[in-house]
Design a protein around this motif. Structure first.
Motif, PDB file in Angstrom:
ATOM      1  N   MET A  75       0.844  -1.191   0.000  1.00  0.00           N
ATOM      2  CA  MET A  75       0.000   0.000   0.000  1.00  0.00           C
ATOM      3  C   MET A  75       0.880   1.241   0.000  1.00  0.00           C
ATOM      4  O   MET A  75       2.048   1.184   0.382  1.00  0.00           O
ATOM      5  N   PRO A  76       0.359   2.386  -0.437  1.00  0.00           N
ATOM      6  CA  PRO A  76       1.157   3.619  -0.403  1.00  0.00           C
ATOM      7  C   PRO A  76       1.296   4.130   1.022  1.00  0.00           C
ATOM      8  O   PRO A  76       0.679   3.608   1.955  1.00  0.00           O
ATOM      9  N   LEU A  77       2.103   5.169   1.189  1.00  0.00           N
ATOM     10  CA  LEU A  77       2.221   5.830   2.482  1.00  0.00           C
ATOM     11  C   LEU A  77       0.832   6.268   2.937  1.00  0.00           C
ATOM     12  O   LEU A  77       0.048   6.798   2.156  1.00  0.00           O
ATOM     13  N   HIS A  78       0.528   6.022   4.216  1.00  0.00           N
ATOM     14  CA  HIS A  78      -0.793   6.379   4.743  1.00  0.00           C
ATOM     15  C   HIS A  78      -1.088   7.843   4.411  1.00  0.00           C
ATOM     16  O   HIS A  78      -0.232   8.713   4.591  1.00  0.00           O
ATOM     17  N   PRO A  79      -2.299   8.159   3.925  1.00  0.00           N
ATOM     18  CA  PRO A  79      -2.575   9.537   3.474  1.00  0.00           C
ATOM     19  C   PRO A  79      -2.398  10.588   4.561  1.00  0.00           C
ATOM     20  O   PRO A  79      -1.976  11.719   4.268  1.00  0.00           O
ATOM     21  N   VAL A 134      14.058   8.676  -0.095  1.00  0.00           N
ATOM     22  CA  VAL A 134      13.582  10.058  -0.193  1.00  0.00           C
ATOM     23  C   VAL A 134      12.061  10.087  -0.103  1.00  0.00           C
ATOM     24  O   VAL A 134      11.383   9.229  -0.675  1.00  0.00           O
ATOM     25  N   GLY A 135      11.551  11.068   0.626  1.00  0.00           N
ATOM     26  CA  GLY A 135      10.132  11.355   0.579  1.00  0.00           C
ATOM     27  C   GLY A 135       9.279  10.731   1.658  1.00  0.00           C
ATOM     28  O   GLY A 135       8.048  10.839   1.598  1.00  0.00           O
ATOM     29  N   TYR A 136       9.918  10.133   2.664  1.00  0.00           N
ATOM     30  CA  TYR A 136       9.129   9.456   3.700  1.00  0.00           C
ATOM     31  C   TYR A 136       9.430   9.959   5.108  1.00  0.00           C
ATOM     32  O   TYR A 136       9.166   9.283   6.087  1.00  0.00           O
ATOM     33  N   GLY A 137       9.953  11.155   5.224  1.00  0.00           N
ATOM     34  CA  GLY A 137      10.274  11.714   6.535  1.00  0.00           C
ATOM     35  C   GLY A 137      11.745  11.540   6.844  1.00  0.00           C
ATOM     36  O   GLY A 137      12.551  12.422   6.551  1.00  0.00           O
ATOM     37  N   LEU A 156       7.730 -10.720  14.474  1.00  0.00           N
ATOM     38  CA  LEU A 156       8.093  -9.630  13.569  1.00  0.00           C
ATOM     39  C   LEU A 156       6.850  -9.147  12.851  1.00  0.00           C
ATOM     40  O   LEU A 156       6.124  -9.934  12.256  1.00  0.00           O
ATOM     41  N   THR A 157       6.612  -7.828  12.902  1.00  0.00           N
ATOM     42  CA  THR A 157       5.478  -7.243  12.199  1.00  0.00           C
ATOM     43  C   THR A 157       5.934  -6.005  11.443  1.00  0.00           C
ATOM     44  O   THR A 157       6.534  -5.106  12.038  1.00  0.00           O
ATOM     45  N   ARG A 158       5.627  -5.987  10.150  1.00  0.00           N
ATOM     46  CA  ARG A 158       5.859  -4.785   9.348  1.00  0.00           C
ATOM     47  C   ARG A 158       4.530  -4.047   9.231  1.00  0.00           C
ATOM     48  O   ARG A 158       3.556  -4.607   8.725  1.00  0.00           O
ATOM     49  N   TYR A 159       4.505  -2.776   9.659  1.00  0.00           N
ATOM     50  CA  TYR A 159       3.282  -1.980   9.600  1.00  0.00           C
ATOM     51  C   TYR A 159       3.180  -1.304   8.226  1.00  0.00           C
ATOM     52  O   TYR A 159       3.994  -0.460   7.871  1.00  0.00           O
ATOM     53  N   ALA A 160       2.179  -1.726   7.471  1.00  0.00           N
ATOM     54  CA  ALA A 160       1.983  -1.213   6.116  1.00  0.00           C
ATOM     55  C   ALA A 160       1.615   0.262   6.137  1.00  0.00           C
ATOM     56  O   ALA A 160       0.878   0.729   7.011  1.00  0.00           O
TER      57      ALA A 160
END
Length: 299
Positions: free
Chosen positions: A1-5, A193-196, A265-269
């Motif tokens: 999924m994309p970065l949370h809006p 780049v672009g995610y904080g 292990l959990t990756r948060y989408a």
């Protein structure tokens, strides 16, 4: 999924860093200015500032009864973060886990050279074991980002010392390899780049710590370089999909499993680095606190 809006909207407003050297005092002041007033923070049974030996701590209790202690190390690239900036994280951990949370006000770079902050974190864990944890009670350690570095390192040091009281370790999007060669992990390129948090910022932001004597080749600095991970406490490792540090956290989970350690292990989408501190007001990311509680309930 994309970065949370909701995250994407805020990331889009982050200004470019000012030219010239990083000013720790200016960045710290900026962080502190964003802390919520006391009256707007989550109310708990008790919140008390204290000293664990020479180290300032803040002790949080959601009720009079507790099954144990969670010692929490805040993040901030070893020079940022404080008991105040991460107060809301500690409060949420106390509420959801029901444990007594001890947040550590460890010494930071550049004023304090390596391994001062690490020593503070380990000493508070030993202090908590002696003063707050009943025999057979939970003694967990948790940290976000560079606080996760301290978690992994403290777990290893404690094991080497024969101190086997730590029952659980929780690492939120940990920084585990301070060798920032972009070829080492795909996420350093994919999420550059672009995610904080940006890959280009890793070296300058960690420079205060490294220049204070923290050698990235030292397993106390880059705990993923520890040769033997057997015998370490069971671990919960939470990573973020759009974090440059994602892959080192997930590799560390794999290495722990290979060493016989019980790992969740959990990756948060849709999440970015720092989401537990910055975006836990989004319900799906507050879930990290609930998952921590479930993990700490495991025997």
């Amino acid at each position: 999924m994309p970065l949370h809006p909701e995250i994407a909207k805020i990331v889009a407003t982050i200004p470019a860093p000012p030219p010239g050297p990083i000013d720790p005092a200016m960045l710290r002041a900026g962080e502190e200015s964003m802390v919520a007033p006391l009256g707007e923070r989550l109310s708990l049974h008790s919140v008390e500032d204290a000293m664990a030996g020479d180290v300032p701590v803040r002790i949080y209790s959601a009720s009079e009864a507790s099954a144990g202690v969670l010692v929490y190390f805040h993040g901030g690239a070893f020079f940022l973060g404080s008991l105040e900036t991460h107060d809301h994280v500690a409060r949420a951990l106390a509420k959801e886990t029901g444990l007594t949370v001890v947040a550590v006000g460890y010494r930071r770079a550049p004023e304090a050279a390596f391994p001062a902050g690490l020593d503070d974190c380990y000493s508070v864990v030993r202090w908590a074991a002696e003063n707050l944890v009943a025999v057979g009670g939970i003694l967990a350690i948790a940290g976000d980002s560079s606080g996760g570095t301290f978690v992994a390192t403290v777990a290893g040091i404690a094991h080497d010392d024969g101190f086997e009281r730590i029952t659980h370790q929780v690492l939120f999007y940990p920084s585990l390899d301070l060798d920032f060669d972009t070829e080492r992990y795909p996420s350093l390129t994919e999420n550059a780049v672009g995610y904080g948090l940006e890959t280009a910022g890793l070296t300058p932001f960690n420079a205060f710590y490294i220049e204070s004597g923290a050698d990235p080749a030292d397993p106390r600095v880059s705990p993923i370089k520890r040769a033997d991970l057997t015998g370490l406490p069971q671990a919960l490792i939470i990573t973020a999909e759009f974090d440059p540090l994602r892959d080192e956290g997930e590799l560390y989970a794999e290495r722990l499993r290979e060493a016989g350690v019980d790992v969740t292990l959990t990756r948060y989408a849709g999440a970015n680095h720092g989401f537990v501190q910055n975006f836990s007001w989004i319900p799906e990311y507050y879930r990290a606190f609930e998952q921590t509680a479930e993990f700490l309930a495991k025997p």
